[in-house]
Scaffold this active site. Structure first.
Site, short mmCIF file in Angstrom:
data_model
loop_
_atom_site.label_atom_id
_atom_site.label_comp_id
_atom_site.label_asym_id
_atom_site.label_seq_id
_atom_site.Cartn_x
_atom_site.Cartn_y
_atom_site.Cartn_z
N ASP A 93 -16.34 -43.36 4.02
CA ASP A 93 -15.41 -42.64 4.91
C ASP A 93 -16.07 -41.49 5.65
O ASP A 93 -15.43 -40.48 5.93
CB ASP A 93 -14.19 -42.11 4.11
CG ASP A 93 -13.43 -43.23 3.43
OD1 ASP A 93 -13.39 -44.34 3.97
OD2 ASP A 93 -12.89 -42.98 2.33
N GLN A 135 -19.19 -48.44 2.95
CA GLN A 135 -19.36 -47.51 1.83
C GLN A 135 -20.51 -46.52 2.11
O GLN A 135 -20.80 -46.27 3.26
CB GLN A 135 -19.59 -48.27 0.51
CG GLN A 135 -18.35 -49.03 0.01
CD GLN A 135 -18.19 -50.38 0.65
OE1 GLN A 135 -19.10 -51.19 0.69
NE2 GLN A 135 -17.00 -50.66 1.16
N GLY A 158 -12.79 -49.39 5.21
CA GLY A 158 -11.76 -49.11 6.20
C GLY A 158 -12.38 -48.25 7.27
O GLY A 158 -12.71 -47.09 7.02
N HIS A 159 -12.63 -48.82 8.44
CA HIS A 159 -13.32 -48.08 9.50
C HIS A 159 -12.33 -47.71 10.60
O HIS A 159 -11.77 -48.57 11.26
CB HIS A 159 -14.49 -48.90 10.05
CG HIS A 159 -15.58 -49.07 9.04
ND1 HIS A 159 -16.75 -49.74 9.28
CD2 HIS A 159 -15.68 -48.63 7.75
CE1 HIS A 159 -17.51 -49.71 8.19
NE2 HIS A 159 -16.89 -49.06 7.25
N LYS A 197 -18.53 -44.02 9.83
CA LYS A 197 -19.50 -45.04 10.27
C LYS A 197 -18.95 -45.88 11.42
O LYS A 197 -19.67 -46.26 12.34
CB LYS A 197 -19.87 -45.97 9.09
CG LYS A 197 -20.58 -45.27 7.95
CD LYS A 197 -20.83 -46.22 6.79
CE LYS A 197 -19.56 -46.64 6.09
NZ LYS A 197 -18.85 -45.56 5.38
#
Ligand code: IMO
Ligand code: MG
Length: 338
Positions: free
Chosen positions: A16, A178, A45-46, A19
């Site tokens: 988080d 990650q 989750g991007h 990225k």
């Protein structure tokens, strides 16, 4: 033989870090022929702002937003239902994915028994997306690969041929999931994920080191962590950072625990990942709470307290003279050097 150039976006903390934002911005500003996810699966989750609209992607690489071929690499695990759901979500929101999204034939599949098993995890605080059990079965040599799934046939790609056996120039941006502190070898085991989240994890997808041009390490001006361990100290400032920074998981909605940057971990992470560029996100959040701290010497911590933003930026810049540092104070972009 192809002329292959690879840039890697890698998380320097516990995920988080932004990225997705960095990948999206680089794709916009630089010329790439491919975008590749190299580790993890639907646990990521991007959050990406594209033309003013907010998207959260879990598996599909950010290349789709710019019509760039986007591949889920051999190092990833794929939940088929979520893969199709994500394509649908993108299409419903005006992103044309036709002919753009591919899965490496040798990527592994998250099966329903993996989801079931991960669904009852309480020890690690996983995202319950079946990640750990899918990787375990891959290494135990009874996993299922993408090429053996009928529904995925139209999306399959031979990743080796795509990168290496072409006359075209390939310039690929590798989007990590990650981060260092969640890496199965370098993270805070056992509070880690089950894949290799470092630069080396990108190379495992069949990329020779000599093809790597730039490594974009991504960090935040503070740290967050989601999972079962205690991470956030009992000080109101961190509740403020969590609220102002909207620190809630993009995949699970869980609150992210907050703390100051762990300077020692960050130094290790920059070194091991070979990050020659480092983007620090969310400067605006610390500006709003107006507190500028670093943890030094790990958990039992002494703290460095700065008087203002410039002091902290200056300290970081002097600490990492071999990397170019960028500080971003908005969720969409950062200023690239010429
Ligand atoms: P992105 O790509 C933050 C965390 C989980 C849990 C641990 C193991 O958005 O940075 P897993 O489901 O992988 O077995 O969970 O890792 N985790 C993440 N935390 N960002 C992520 O991805 C994460 N992916 C997994 O919360 O502590
Ligand atoms: Mg995330």
């Amino acid at each position: 033989m192809s002329n292959l150039i690879v840039d890697i976006v890698v998380g320097l903390q516990a995920g988080d870090e932004g990225k997705g934002k960095v990948t999206h911005h680089l794709l916009k500003e630089r010329d790439y022929t491919h975008c590749v996810r190299y580790n993890g699966g639907g646990n990521a989750g991007h959050t990406i702002y594209h033309e003013g609209k907010k998207f959260v992607t879990h598996l599909v690489p950010a290349g789709v937003f710019y019509g760039i071929k986007s591949i889920v690499g051999p190092g990833c695990v794929v939940d088929i239902n979520n893969f199709f759901k994500e394509i649908q979500m993108l299409n419903d929101n005006g992103i044309d994915t036709d002919g753009l999204i591919y899965i490496a034939e040798n990527a592994h599949i998250v099966q329903s028994r993996h989801l079931q098993e991960d669904g009852s995890d309480t020890k690690i605080g996983t995202t319950r997306t079946g990640n750990g059990p899918a990787y375990r079965d891959k290494y135990a040599r009874h996993g299922l690969r993408a090429k053996d799934v009928d529904a995925l046939q139209p999306y399959l790609i031979n990743f080796f041929n795509e990168m290496h056996r072409t006359d075209a120039n390939v310039v690929a941006l590798f989007e990590g999931a990650q981060g260092f502190q969640l890496d199965v070898d370098w993270g805070d085991y056992p509070y880690v994920t089950s894949s290799h989240c470092t630069t080396a994890g990108a190379l495992l997808n069949g990329i020779p080191p000599r093809c790597v041009r730039d490594v974009w390490g991504v960090a935040k001006m503070y740290e967050t962590y989601v999972g079962a361990k205690n991470f956030q100290p009992a000080d109101e400032i961190f509740t403020d950072i969590q609220r102002v920074g909207k620190e809630f998981g993009a995949t699970t909605g869980r609150p992210r625990q907050c703390n100051w940057i762990n300077y020692d971990m960050l130094s290790r992470s920059i070194l091991i990942n070979g990050a020659n560029h480092v983007v620090f996100n969310k400067v605006d959040i610390l500006r709003e709470v107006d507190a500028w701290h670093l943890r030094i010497n790990g958990r039992s911590t002494s703290e460095l307290i700065f008087q203002n933003e410039e002091q902290m930026k200056d300290y970081l810049t002097k600490s990492f003279p071999d990397s170019t540092l960028y500080f971003s104070d908005n969720p969409e972009s950062f200023e690239l050097c010429a």
